[in-house]
Design a protein around this motif. Structure first.
Motif, mmCIF file in Angstrom:
data_model
loop_
_atom_site.group_PDB
_atom_site.id
_atom_site.type_symbol
_atom_site.label_atom_id
_atom_site.label_comp_id
_atom_site.label_asym_id
_atom_site.label_seq_id
_atom_site.Cartn_x
_atom_site.Cartn_y
_atom_site.Cartn_z
ATOM 1 N N VAL A 167 48.601 22.966 45.761
ATOM 2 C CA VAL A 167 47.097 23.010 46.544
ATOM 3 C C VAL A 167 47.076 24.613 46.982
ATOM 4 C CG1 VAL A 167 46.178 22.382 48.742
ATOM 5 C CG2 VAL A 167 47.226 20.668 47.274
ATOM 6 N N ILE A 168 48.000 25.136 47.371
ATOM 7 C CA ILE A 168 47.955 26.585 47.725
ATOM 8 C C ILE A 168 47.385 27.524 46.463
ATOM 9 C CG2 ILE A 168 49.199 28.797 48.148
ATOM 10 C CD1 ILE A 168 48.976 26.790 50.518
ATOM 11 N N GLY A 171 43.693 26.597 45.564
ATOM 12 C CA GLY A 171 42.670 26.734 46.783
ATOM 13 C C GLY A 171 42.684 28.355 46.643
ATOM 14 N N ALA A 172 44.004 29.098 46.461
ATOM 15 C CA ALA A 172 43.882 30.733 46.562
ATOM 16 C C ALA A 172 42.965 31.102 45.326
ATOM 17 C CB ALA A 172 45.162 31.166 46.674
ATOM 18 N N LEU A 175 39.441 31.279 46.854
ATOM 19 C CA LEU A 175 39.346 32.268 47.675
ATOM 20 C C LEU A 175 39.327 33.659 47.068
ATOM 21 C CD1 LEU A 175 39.413 29.914 49.854
ATOM 22 C CD2 LEU A 175 40.529 31.698 51.293
ATOM 23 N N TYR A 179 36.348 35.987 47.657
ATOM 24 C CA TYR A 179 36.323 37.170 48.347
ATOM 25 C C TYR A 179 36.577 38.414 47.328
ATOM 26 C CZ TYR A 179 37.369 34.689 52.786
ATOM 27 O OH TYR A 179 37.333 33.810 53.958
ATOM 28 N N ARG A 187 49.598 36.721 48.696
ATOM 29 C CA ARG A 187 49.768 36.396 50.030
ATOM 30 C C ARG A 187 49.886 35.003 50.467
ATOM 31 N NH1 ARG A 187 45.623 40.048 52.933
ATOM 32 N NH2 ARG A 187 44.619 40.542 51.004
ATOM 33 N N GLN A 188 48.845 34.219 50.070
ATOM 34 C CA GLN A 188 48.959 32.799 50.340
ATOM 35 C C GLN A 188 50.132 32.253 50.016
ATOM 36 O OE1 GLN A 188 46.808 30.566 52.066
ATOM 37 N NE2 GLN A 188 45.950 32.406 52.818
ATOM 38 N N ALA A 191 52.680 33.116 52.465
ATOM 39 C CA ALA A 191 52.516 32.435 53.642
ATOM 40 C C ALA A 191 53.075 31.070 53.671
ATOM 41 C CB ALA A 191 51.035 32.496 54.177
ATOM 42 N N MET A 195 55.888 29.495 56.133
ATOM 43 C CA MET A 195 55.748 28.205 56.688
ATOM 44 C C MET A 195 56.934 27.205 56.562
ATOM 45 S SD MET A 195 51.638 27.933 57.298
ATOM 46 C CE MET A 195 51.622 26.665 58.355
ATOM 47 N N ALA B 136 37.788 31.331 59.086
ATOM 48 C CA ALA B 136 39.090 31.970 59.088
ATOM 49 C C ALA B 136 39.141 33.120 60.403
ATOM 50 C CB ALA B 136 39.349 32.831 57.873
ATOM 51 N N GLN B 160 46.979 35.115 57.044
ATOM 52 C CA GLN B 160 46.796 34.380 55.604
ATOM 53 C C GLN B 160 47.115 32.896 56.087
ATOM 54 O OE1 GLN B 160 46.455 35.264 52.544
ATOM 55 N NE2 GLN B 160 46.237 37.245 53.386
ATOM 56 N N VAL B 161 48.002 32.551 57.327
ATOM 57 C CA VAL B 161 47.823 31.397 57.768
ATOM 58 C C VAL B 161 46.608 30.708 58.241
ATOM 59 C CG1 VAL B 161 48.909 29.831 59.594
ATOM 60 C CG2 VAL B 161 50.416 31.780 58.543
ATOM 61 N N GLU B 163 43.480 31.777 56.874
ATOM 62 C CA GLU B 163 42.736 31.372 55.498
ATOM 63 C C GLU B 163 43.218 30.373 54.880
ATOM 64 O OE1 GLU B 163 42.991 35.189 53.367
ATOM 65 O OE2 GLU B 163 41.102 35.965 54.545
ATOM 66 N N MET B 164 44.505 29.916 55.045
ATOM 67 C CA MET B 164 45.156 28.709 54.437
ATOM 68 C C MET B 164 44.363 27.565 54.777
ATOM 69 S SD MET B 164 49.209 27.530 54.373
ATOM 70 C CE MET B 164 49.749 29.216 53.875
ATOM 71 N N GLN B 166 41.199 26.753 54.517
ATOM 72 C CA GLN B 166 40.216 26.718 53.558
ATOM 73 C C GLN B 166 40.884 26.682 52.306
ATOM 74 O OE1 GLN B 166 38.394 29.683 55.307
ATOM 75 N NE2 GLN B 166 36.622 28.857 55.486
ATOM 76 N N VAL B 167 42.006 27.463 52.094
ATOM 77 C CA VAL B 167 42.795 27.103 50.940
ATOM 78 C C VAL B 167 43.096 25.775 50.537
ATOM 79 C CG1 VAL B 167 44.841 27.890 49.746
ATOM 80 C CG2 VAL B 167 43.470 29.731 50.900
ATOM 81 N N ILE B 168 43.537 25.236 51.651
ATOM 82 C CA ILE B 168 44.030 23.622 51.612
ATOM 83 C C ILE B 168 42.984 22.971 51.263
ATOM 84 C CG2 ILE B 168 44.825 21.816 53.299
ATOM 85 C CD1 ILE B 168 47.071 23.802 52.705
#
Lengths: 210, 210
Positions: A167-168, A171-172, A175, A179, A187-188, A191, A195, B136, B160-161, B163-164, B166-168
């Motif tokens: 998913v990361i 989704g990344a 983004l 962006y 970076r995602q 992160a 976590m 974000a 990053q956390v 922005e995650m 929306q990444v999700i």
DNA sequence: TAATTTATACCGACTAGTTGGTATAACATG
DNA sequence: CATGTTATACCAACTAGTCGGTATAAATTA
């Protein structure tokens, strides 16, 4: 035997992949593919009976390559550490490393397909599903082992946490494009790794301070 | 004055959105849009000077609606709790709720666009970037407040956390389509929420066990 | 208030070019 | 020369977009 056609075939697939990533396969005409490959219509239709077959061949190859990456990456982290959690964290590190410096516009063919109904045949869907599942299965198994050693800080669905890995990525990619900032992918993933680490951080045991 | 044209205009946009989500706008012909709307070519080109203008008008409307959701959702969680972390967690809950039961094929117009080069103009990109950033920014601010109260369990890039979030969503849309399993969206958002909770879980203080 | 003007909203046939796909002949190579 | 490979020429369907014309109804005028 006459000359080797697999070279042309591969070149068609490479050209198509590049175009599909850039502008989507649906919006890419055969003429463009042919021009980019440097062949003619006749040659193209010798190798693929139609555009749809090209599409599913391409996604199949993509899945195969993904499978190779999966095999080598998981094998590598399993030799790098014996701890299941560490293996997953290392996998994230490898993933981030891979996308540290990718000059080309990064993206996922599967994601591209699933937003373009024409190509999103049930056949293609299944190829993608299988490709994705093997990653999630591996990560889930590792996380469950880790949870056995020490339980997560909060109750959580580990299957979802495992699937979140992809998913990361997916989704990344989006983004990163939105962006216009490709490094967001690495970076995602990092992160996500952090976590994960927090999730499995052993609760400070009630001993007196160090 | 003649009859109200905004109705037709809205119907065109609605029809286009549905088709774009289903098969991608690039692969959707004007004839299809016209047929679905129940109008004629003339009417269409009265309202939009070309397909590209339709595309950016559509994404603009999408961003506006997203902005509305943002405003109401953030306002709501800010009244529901005074604690910044709880507000973020609640926002995730709301997000999951929204996608608990969506019969239609869920997805994001922005994601669809960015895999279809033709539509992905710099103009459209910026509209999407602004729309994404406000979420974000809000989440990041909240997380920073939360971190002040009690630091995250591991050192982590809070931007990053944030922005995650929306990444999700973006990633989950793709997995939902690939797995043909729409409920994955809600479950992913909840898993993200749980991991956030773990990240900010106060380290068990070295008091004696109660 | 009835006739006329005006601006908006819409229609549907048309065009120039592009699409995916085919037919067929030429070429290469063992 | 037989087979695999590539080139040329072509087609029918579809594409986005145009254009001359019509319908509607408010605003203006007589």
């Amino acid at each position: 035997m006459p000359r080797d056609g697999t070279i042309t075939r591969t070149r068609i697939l490479d050209a198509t992949l590049a175009l599909a990533m850039e502008k989507g396969l649906a919006a890419t005409s055969l003429d463009e593919i042919i021009a980019k490959t440097g062949i003619t219509k006749g040659a193209f239709f010798y190798h693929f009976k139609n555009k749809n077959e090209l599409a599913i061949t391409l996604v199949r190859r993509f899945a195969e390559q993904d499978h190779e990456i999966y095999k080598t990456a998981t094998a590598r982290v399993e030799t790098l550490s014996r701890d299941p959690l560490q293996q997953v964290l290392l996998l994230c590190g490898l993933g981030a490393e891979l996308f540290k410096e990718v000059p080309e516009n990064p993206g996922c063919l599967m994601a591209s397909y699933c937003y373009q109904g024409d190509l999103w045949s049930e056949e293609a869907r299944q190829v993608c599903e299988v490709a994705l599942k093997e990653w999630a299965d591996w990560i889930e198994a590792k996380l469950k082992q880790a949870a056995k050693k020490n339980p997560p800080a909060v109750p959580v669905d580990l299957r979802q946490v495992a699937e979140m890995f992809q998913v990361i990525f997916e989704g990344a990619f989006i983004l990163a494009r939105t962006y216009n900032q490709p490094d967001i992918i690495a970076r995602q993933v990092l992160a996500y790794r952090d976590m994960l680490e927090a999730l499995f951080k052993p609760a400070a045991k009630p001993r007196r301070s160090r």
